[in-house]
Enzyme design. Structure first.
Site, PDB file in Angstrom:
ATOM      1  N   ASN A  22      -4.971  -4.410  -7.157  1.00 43.03           N
ATOM      2  CA  ASN A  22      -6.197  -3.792  -6.688  1.00 43.03           C
ATOM      3  C   ASN A  22      -6.086  -2.290  -6.441  1.00 43.03           C
ATOM      4  O   ASN A  22      -7.107  -1.608  -6.412  1.00 43.03           O
ATOM      5  CB  ASN A  22      -6.622  -4.509  -5.396  1.00 43.03           C
ATOM      6  CG  ASN A  22      -7.733  -3.804  -4.665  1.00 43.03           C
ATOM      7  OD1 ASN A  22      -8.856  -3.741  -5.150  1.00 43.03           O
ATOM      8  ND2 ASN A  22      -7.417  -3.243  -3.501  1.00 43.03           N
TER       9      ASN A  22
ATOM     10  N   TYR B 232     -10.978   8.429 -15.119  1.00 37.56           N
ATOM     11  CA  TYR B 232     -11.305   7.190 -14.411  1.00 37.56           C
ATOM     12  C   TYR B 232     -11.887   6.169 -15.384  1.00 37.56           C
ATOM     13  O   TYR B 232     -11.460   5.011 -15.422  1.00 37.56           O
ATOM     14  CB  TYR B 232     -12.285   7.492 -13.287  1.00 37.56           C
ATOM     15  CG  TYR B 232     -12.570   6.312 -12.387  1.00 37.56           C
ATOM     16  CD1 TYR B 232     -11.641   5.889 -11.453  1.00 37.56           C
ATOM     17  CD2 TYR B 232     -13.786   5.626 -12.466  1.00 37.56           C
ATOM     18  CE1 TYR B 232     -11.890   4.813 -10.615  1.00 37.56           C
ATOM     19  CE2 TYR B 232     -14.050   4.555 -11.632  1.00 37.56           C
ATOM     20  CZ  TYR B 232     -13.100   4.148 -10.709  1.00 37.56           C
ATOM     21  OH  TYR B 232     -13.354   3.075  -9.890  1.00 37.56           O
TER      22      TYR B 232
ATOM     23  N   ASP C 140       0.852  -1.188   0.000  1.00 36.29           N
ATOM     24  CA  ASP C 140       0.000   0.000   0.000  1.00 36.29           C
ATOM     25  C   ASP C 140       0.887   1.237   0.000  1.00 36.29           C
ATOM     26  O   ASP C 140       2.040   1.189   0.426  1.00 36.29           O
ATOM     27  CB  ASP C 140      -0.928   0.012   1.216  1.00 36.29           C
ATOM     28  CG  ASP C 140      -2.144   0.897   1.012  1.00 36.29           C
ATOM     29  OD1 ASP C 140      -3.212   0.362   0.637  1.00 36.29           O
ATOM     30  OD2 ASP C 140      -2.033   2.128   1.222  1.00 36.29           O
TER      31      ASP C 140
ATOM     32  N   LYS D 109     -10.209   2.461 -16.419  1.00 31.89           N
ATOM     33  CA  LYS D 109     -10.910   1.233 -16.063  1.00 31.89           C
ATOM     34  C   LYS D 109     -11.298   0.424 -17.291  1.00 31.89           C
ATOM     35  O   LYS D 109     -11.283  -0.811 -17.268  1.00 31.89           O
ATOM     36  CB  LYS D 109     -12.127   1.550 -15.183  1.00 31.89           C
ATOM     37  CG  LYS D 109     -11.750   2.124 -13.814  1.00 31.89           C
ATOM     38  CD  LYS D 109     -10.799   1.205 -13.060  1.00 31.89           C
ATOM     39  CE  LYS D 109     -10.472   1.716 -11.679  1.00 31.89           C
ATOM     40  NZ  LYS D 109      -9.601   0.789 -10.906  1.00 31.89           N
TER      41      LYS D 109
END
Length: 303
Positions: free
Chosen positions: A90, A161, A37, A165
């Site tokens: 992710n 975005y 992270d 995606k």
């Protein structure tokens, strides 16, 4: 993947949302967990929790947009646990506004995390997994890439975005086909969640300082931020439920993972537009009041 016990999972965006929930489920299944992270304090807290569940944990602070840092993650994983069996690419950020108002730095940040973060994960880990499969007929590997329903639709005022995606869906579908050319032991999935309370609407909190423009957000960007926050925080499907869908998909070799299958009607209409050569359907035809409010906000005099 028949069993998870004793295997290794690598998760990016592991300190919150889907990443943390998959880490919890992986630990419960007896997996070693590599947690990556960008936010160090959140990562430390999450890693301590997963260790408390009895799992062996390797925390790794990184920015997935940086190729060298993802390569270092791969090397650290192999050194600590060997080649992983589950890789969950992710990490992601949300950003909206009228598409022509995105600055170069906005594009570089969103593409760097959402698309190149996945590309780096695929580039680093897939060869390791294929080689492990070639040397061990019992090896099983699975890659899961987080896209979004925004990878199958094109909601207005969410330009960068949407672009990233869609690219992750394409990357994942191609990865699926390419893997099946060379091995039966490594598979992949793409996760396409809709509005789920994960904290993604607060992505700006981790935006690197060198990616900031110094300019004030535009009116369209402020509107996108407000709408995203409202939609995400009001979601009824939990991150834990989506994480369970991810683990089920890995077990069952399921490619497409949806948090809200009821939203596929809009995807079908979009694909019908494409096939029939129709102009794109109004995305607000079912809830025209939302479209009216958005147009009113964006057409209001500025300043």
């Amino acid at each position: 993947m028949k069993t998870f016990q004793g295997k290794t999972a690598v998760l990016t965006g592991a300190a919150s949302g889907f990443g943390l929930e998959v880490a919890r489920l992986a630990a419960a299944q007896g997996m070693n967990v590599v947690m990556a992270d960008v936010q160090q304090d959140a990562l430390d807290k999450a890693a301590a929790e997963i260790r408390g569940l009895g799992a062996k944990v390797l925390p790794f602070r990184l920015d997935v947009s940086k190729a060298a840092e993802v390569e270092a993650l791969g090397a650290a994983t192999v050194q600590e646990f060997g080649v992983p069996h589950l890789v969950f690419n992710n990490a992601g950020v949300a950003f909206g506004g009228l598409i022509w108002e995105h600055s170069l730095k906005d594009w570089e940040w969103v593409v760097g995390v959402n698309l190149m973060g996945v590309a780096h994960g695929v580039r680093v880990f897939t060869p390791l997994m294929i080689e492990a499969a070639r040397s061990n007929p019992e090896y099983e590997g699975h890659i899961v890439n987080t896209a979004s329903m925004a990878g199958l639709l094109n909601s207005p005022n969410m330009g960068a975005y949407n672009v990233t995606k869609h690219a992750v869906v394409s990357l994942s579908e191609t990865l699926y086909q390419d893997l099946h050319l060379v091995t039966d032991q490594v598979d992949c999935s793409v996760l396409c969640p809709y509005f789920v309370p994960t904290g993604i609407h607060e992505s700006h909190r981790n935006r690197p300082k060198d990616s900031l423009t110094g300019a004030k957000p535009t009116a369209s960007q402020l509107v996108a931020q407000a709408m995203s926050a409202k939609a995400v925080t009001s979601g009824k499907v939990t991150a834990q439920e989506v994480a369970q869908k991810v683990m089920n998909a890995v077990r069952d070799h399921q490619f497409y993972i949806y948090s809200h299958p009821q939203a596929l009607g809009m995807v079908q209409k979009r694909l019908e537009d494409v096939v029939m050569g129709r102009n794109p359907t109004d995305p607000f035809e079912a809830k025209p009041e939302i479209g009216a409010d958005l147009r009113k906000a964006l057409r209001a005099p500025q300043g």
